[in-house]
Design a protein around this motif. Structure first.
Motif, PDB file in Angstrom:
ATOM      1  N   TYR A   1      38.950  31.502  42.282  1.00 20.21           N
ATOM      2  CA  TYR A   1      37.556  31.882  42.473  1.00 20.21           C
ATOM      3  C   TYR A   1      36.826  31.946  41.130  1.00 20.21           C
ATOM      4  O   TYR A   1      37.427  32.252  40.102  1.00 20.21           O
ATOM      5  CB  TYR A   1      37.470  33.243  43.180  1.00 20.21           C
ATOM      6  CG  TYR A   1      38.231  33.272  44.482  1.00 20.21           C
ATOM      7  CD1 TYR A   1      37.787  32.539  45.584  1.00 20.21           C
ATOM      8  CD2 TYR A   1      39.410  34.008  44.605  1.00 20.21           C
ATOM      9  CE1 TYR A   1      38.501  32.540  46.767  1.00 20.21           C
ATOM     10  CE2 TYR A   1      40.124  34.027  45.788  1.00 20.21           C
ATOM     11  CZ  TYR A   1      39.672  33.281  46.867  1.00 20.21           C
ATOM     12  OH  TYR A   1      40.383  33.278  48.041  1.00 20.21           O
TER      13      TYR A   1
ATOM     14  N   TYR B   1      31.518  35.360  41.752  1.00 24.14           N
ATOM     15  CA  TYR B   1      31.725  36.807  41.733  1.00 24.14           C
ATOM     16  C   TYR B   1      31.431  37.347  40.339  1.00 24.14           C
ATOM     17  O   TYR B   1      32.085  36.963  39.362  1.00 24.14           O
ATOM     18  CB  TYR B   1      33.146  37.134  42.184  1.00 24.14           C
ATOM     19  CG  TYR B   1      33.403  36.615  43.586  1.00 24.14           C
ATOM     20  CD1 TYR B   1      32.981  37.337  44.699  1.00 24.14           C
ATOM     21  CD2 TYR B   1      34.012  35.375  43.791  1.00 24.14           C
ATOM     22  CE1 TYR B   1      33.173  36.841  45.990  1.00 24.14           C
ATOM     23  CE2 TYR B   1      34.199  34.873  45.070  1.00 24.14           C
ATOM     24  CZ  TYR B   1      33.782  35.615  46.166  1.00 24.14           C
ATOM     25  OH  TYR B   1      33.956  35.121  47.434  1.00 24.14           O
ATOM     26  N   CYS B   2      30.439  38.236  40.277  1.00 24.90           N
ATOM     27  CA  CYS B   2      29.913  38.690  38.996  1.00 24.90           C
ATOM     28  C   CYS B   2      30.178  40.178  38.806  1.00 24.90           C
ATOM     29  O   CYS B   2      29.721  41.003  39.605  1.00 24.90           O
ATOM     30  CB  CYS B   2      28.407  38.437  38.932  1.00 24.90           C
ATOM     31  SG  CYS B   2      27.923  36.759  39.404  1.00 24.90           S
ATOM     32  N   PHE B   3      30.883  40.509  37.743  1.00 30.41           N
ATOM     33  CA  PHE B   3      31.235  41.889  37.453  1.00 30.41           C
ATOM     34  C   PHE B   3      30.302  42.428  36.374  1.00 30.41           C
ATOM     35  O   PHE B   3      30.232  41.875  35.276  1.00 30.41           O
ATOM     36  CB  PHE B   3      32.692  41.973  37.005  1.00 30.41           C
ATOM     37  CG  PHE B   3      33.668  41.529  38.062  1.00 30.41           C
ATOM     38  CD1 PHE B   3      34.196  42.435  38.964  1.00 30.41           C
ATOM     39  CD2 PHE B   3      34.030  40.186  38.169  1.00 30.41           C
ATOM     40  CE1 PHE B   3      35.087  42.022  39.956  1.00 30.41           C
ATOM     41  CE2 PHE B   3      34.910  39.758  39.153  1.00 30.41           C
ATOM     42  CZ  PHE B   3      35.445  40.680  40.051  1.00 30.41           C
TER      43      PHE B   3
ATOM     44  N   LEU C   1      42.476  41.557  36.810  1.00 25.99           N
ATOM     45  CA  LEU C   1      42.424  40.303  37.569  1.00 25.99           C
ATOM     46  C   LEU C   1      43.031  39.136  36.795  1.00 25.99           C
ATOM     47  O   LEU C   1      43.528  38.184  37.402  1.00 25.99           O
ATOM     48  CB  LEU C   1      40.983  39.980  37.960  1.00 25.99           C
ATOM     49  CG  LEU C   1      40.388  40.844  39.075  1.00 25.99           C
ATOM     50  CD1 LEU C   1      38.943  40.448  39.348  1.00 25.99           C
ATOM     51  CD2 LEU C   1      41.208  40.722  40.361  1.00 25.99           C
TER      52      LEU C   1
ATOM     53  N   TYR D   1      43.945  35.084  42.448  1.00 30.06           N
ATOM     54  CA  TYR D   1      42.486  35.162  42.444  1.00 30.06           C
ATOM     55  C   TYR D   1      41.838  34.171  41.477  1.00 30.06           C
ATOM     56  O   TYR D   1      40.616  34.113  41.379  1.00 30.06           O
ATOM     57  CB  TYR D   1      42.047  36.587  42.080  1.00 30.06           C
ATOM     58  CG  TYR D   1      42.392  37.601  43.143  1.00 30.06           C
ATOM     59  CD1 TYR D   1      41.576  37.778  44.262  1.00 30.06           C
ATOM     60  CD2 TYR D   1      43.544  38.369  43.042  1.00 30.06           C
ATOM     61  CE1 TYR D   1      41.892  38.705  45.242  1.00 30.06           C
ATOM     62  CE2 TYR D   1      43.879  39.305  44.019  1.00 30.06           C
ATOM     63  CZ  TYR D   1      43.044  39.463  45.127  1.00 30.06           C
ATOM     64  OH  TYR D   1      43.368  40.376  46.099  1.00 30.06           O
TER      65      TYR D   1
ATOM     66  N   HIS E   1      38.515  42.943  34.423  1.00 20.48           N
ATOM     67  CA  HIS E   1      38.891  41.632  33.896  1.00 20.48           C
ATOM     68  C   HIS E   1      40.359  41.617  33.507  1.00 20.48           C
ATOM     69  O   HIS E   1      41.094  40.667  33.835  1.00 20.48           O
ATOM     70  CB  HIS E   1      38.035  41.270  32.685  1.00 20.48           C
ATOM     71  CG  HIS E   1      38.518  40.053  31.965  1.00 20.48           C
ATOM     72  ND1 HIS E   1      39.373  40.115  30.878  1.00 20.48           N
ATOM     73  CD2 HIS E   1      38.308  38.730  32.194  1.00 20.48           C
ATOM     74  CE1 HIS E   1      39.654  38.907  30.463  1.00 20.48           C
ATOM     75  NE2 HIS E   1      39.012  38.032  31.241  1.00 20.48           N
TER      76      HIS E   1
ATOM     77  N   PHE F   1      35.578  43.575  45.305  1.00 15.86           N
ATOM     78  CA  PHE F   1      35.814  42.159  45.044  1.00 15.86           C
ATOM     79  C   PHE F   1      36.709  41.548  46.123  1.00 15.86           C
ATOM     80  O   PHE F   1      36.416  40.477  46.665  1.00 15.86           O
ATOM     81  CB  PHE F   1      36.454  41.989  43.671  1.00 15.86           C
ATOM     82  CG  PHE F   1      36.987  40.606  43.387  1.00 15.86           C
ATOM     83  CD1 PHE F   1      36.137  39.503  43.320  1.00 15.86           C
ATOM     84  CD2 PHE F   1      38.342  40.403  43.184  1.00 15.86           C
ATOM     85  CE1 PHE F   1      36.625  38.230  43.054  1.00 15.86           C
ATOM     86  CE2 PHE F   1      38.841  39.137  42.919  1.00 15.86           C
ATOM     87  CZ  PHE F   1      37.990  38.049  42.861  1.00 15.86           C
TER      88      PHE F   1
ATOM     89  N   VAL G   1      35.716  38.516  48.591  1.00 13.71           N
ATOM     90  CA  VAL G   1      36.504  37.284  48.633  1.00 13.71           C
ATOM     91  C   VAL G   1      36.933  36.975  50.064  1.00 13.71           C
ATOM     92  O   VAL G   1      36.905  35.819  50.504  1.00 13.71           O
ATOM     93  CB  VAL G   1      37.742  37.404  47.708  1.00 13.71           C
ATOM     94  CG1 VAL G   1      38.767  36.326  48.027  1.00 13.71           C
ATOM     95  CG2 VAL G   1      37.313  37.285  46.250  1.00 13.71           C
TER      96      VAL G   1
ATOM     97  N   THR H   1      34.766  33.714  38.594  1.00 20.62           N
ATOM     98  CA  THR H   1      34.443  35.096  38.244  1.00 20.62           C
ATOM     99  C   THR H   1      33.722  35.133  36.906  1.00 20.62           C
ATOM    100  O   THR H   1      34.105  34.456  35.950  1.00 20.62           O
ATOM    101  CB  THR H   1      35.717  35.962  38.164  1.00 20.62           C
ATOM    102  OG1 THR H   1      36.654  35.349  37.268  1.00 20.62           O
ATOM    103  CG2 THR H   1      36.362  36.111  39.535  1.00 20.62           C
TER     104      THR H   1
ATOM    105  N   TYR I   1      31.899  37.843  33.985  1.00 23.59           N
ATOM    106  CA  TYR I   1      31.939  39.226  33.516  1.00 23.59           C
ATOM    107  C   TYR I   1      30.841  39.432  32.477  1.00 23.59           C
ATOM    108  O   TYR I   1      30.720  38.652  31.531  1.00 23.59           O
ATOM    109  CB  TYR I   1      33.302  39.544  32.894  1.00 23.59           C
ATOM    110  CG  TYR I   1      34.464  39.337  33.844  1.00 23.59           C
ATOM    111  CD1 TYR I   1      34.986  40.396  34.583  1.00 23.59           C
ATOM    112  CD2 TYR I   1      35.044  38.074  33.994  1.00 23.59           C
ATOM    113  CE1 TYR I   1      36.047  40.201  35.455  1.00 23.59           C
ATOM    114  CE2 TYR I   1      36.108  37.872  34.868  1.00 23.59           C
ATOM    115  CZ  TYR I   1      36.603  38.956  35.594  1.00 23.59           C
ATOM    116  OH  TYR I   1      37.650  38.758  36.450  1.00 23.59           O
TER     117      TYR I   1
END
Length: 304
Positions: A91, A41-43, A82, A88, A79, A28, A32, A93, A95
């Protein structure tokens, strides 16, 4: 803003983490550094990108960058980590985790939980199968009614499939917290045990296996009782409740059965087609046909 303490560098942060979360955070941070705020940004737990990517990119002009967290715990852990790092939060994100047979009620609203067992279950509704066949067979509008006959056939397959797999999935759910189950996971993690049911283009053929068979065959030290099993069986009644890997076997097998029938000259309203049967291929190729739930649509709209 942070407190007056000196912020930790990414390398110092990594020292606080372990395994999958550490790897996910490092990836990640690298992304970034490259894409800044020009990406989402996909977890994810694993190879879920083919399903989520087009649904995300239909709602934003940003690219979607996926980070494999090595499983559900990795997504949740990343998760949690962060969420404590304000640097961060600028951004976007996202999940994503599978519902599984877990108690998910304590998970953050920042984390999307699938409606059914997993992402694969979105590919198996009547609507999804009909849309998939319409697309890969290039069915013309005037011939769409012919697909209804195939869907009736598919409904028979679904009933047989749920009947054949429901007991095993209930037992699987009952053993998920058994400390000795991990030893045996490899035996039934990716595909349904053919000892109990055959799932192929020839149809669904099940044996009359029992709870005693499952406890004996897998050697669980603390066997599942009939009472435990019955309480779970009440909750596993439909295709959405069956493990996604097994459901994808059903989808693969049925589409292959249709392909064979088409090549034999049946279903003249369908054109001949090829179908490669492996997980990454089917998730990507049939993503256009998979269902998008209102919950997922709402989650994405609120986050993007």
């Amino acid at each position: 803003m942070e407190s007056n303490m000196t912020p930790l560098s990414p390398s110092e942060m990594l020292n606080q983490l372990n395994d999958n979360v550490s790897v996910a955070f490092k990836l990640f941070d690298e992304k970034v550094g490259k894409y800044k705020d020009k990406a989402v940004y996909c977890f994810v737990e694993g190879y879920d990108m083919p399903y989520y990517s087009p649904r995300i990119e239909s709602l934003t002009d940003k690219d979607s960058e996926f980070i494999d967290c090595g499983g559900k715990k990795g997504v949740i852990g990343t998760h949690s980590f962060l969420s404590t790092k304000p640097a961060y939060k600028q951004y976007i994100t996202l999940y994503f985790v599978d519902k599984d047979y877990d108690d998910n009620h304590r998970l953050s609203a920042d984390i999307f939980i699938t409606d059914g067992y997993s992402v694969e279950n979105y590919y198996a509704s009547d609507k999804a199968i009909k849309k998939a066949l319409k697309g890969i067979c290039n069915v013309k509008a005037e011939n769409e009614a012919g697909l209804d006959i195939i869907i009736e056939w598919y409904q028979d397959w679904k009933r047989s499939f749920v009947k054949a797999t429901r007991l095993f999935c209930s037992w699987y759910a009952a053993t998920k917290d058994r400390p000795d189950r991990r030893i045996e996971d490899r035996k039934y993690k990716k595909s349904f045990p053919d000892k109990y049911a055959s799932i192929s283009s020839k149809g669904i053929t099940a044996t009359d296996y029992t709870l005693d068979d499952l406890n004996k065959d897998y050697g669980i030290k603390s066997p599942v009782s009939q009472e435990e099993l019955d309480s779970i069986l009440m909750k596993i009644n439909s295709l959405e409740d069956i493990r996604g890997k097994y459901v994808l076997q059903l989808v693969e097998a049925f589409i292959e059965a249709v392909r064979l029938e088409v090549n034999r000259g049946r279903y003249n309203n369908l054109g001949r087609f090829d179908f490669h049967r492996n997980l990454p291929t089917i998730l990507a190729r049939l993503s256009f046909a998979a269902d998008t739930s209102e919950r997922l649509r709402s989650y994405l709209q609120n986050k993007l």
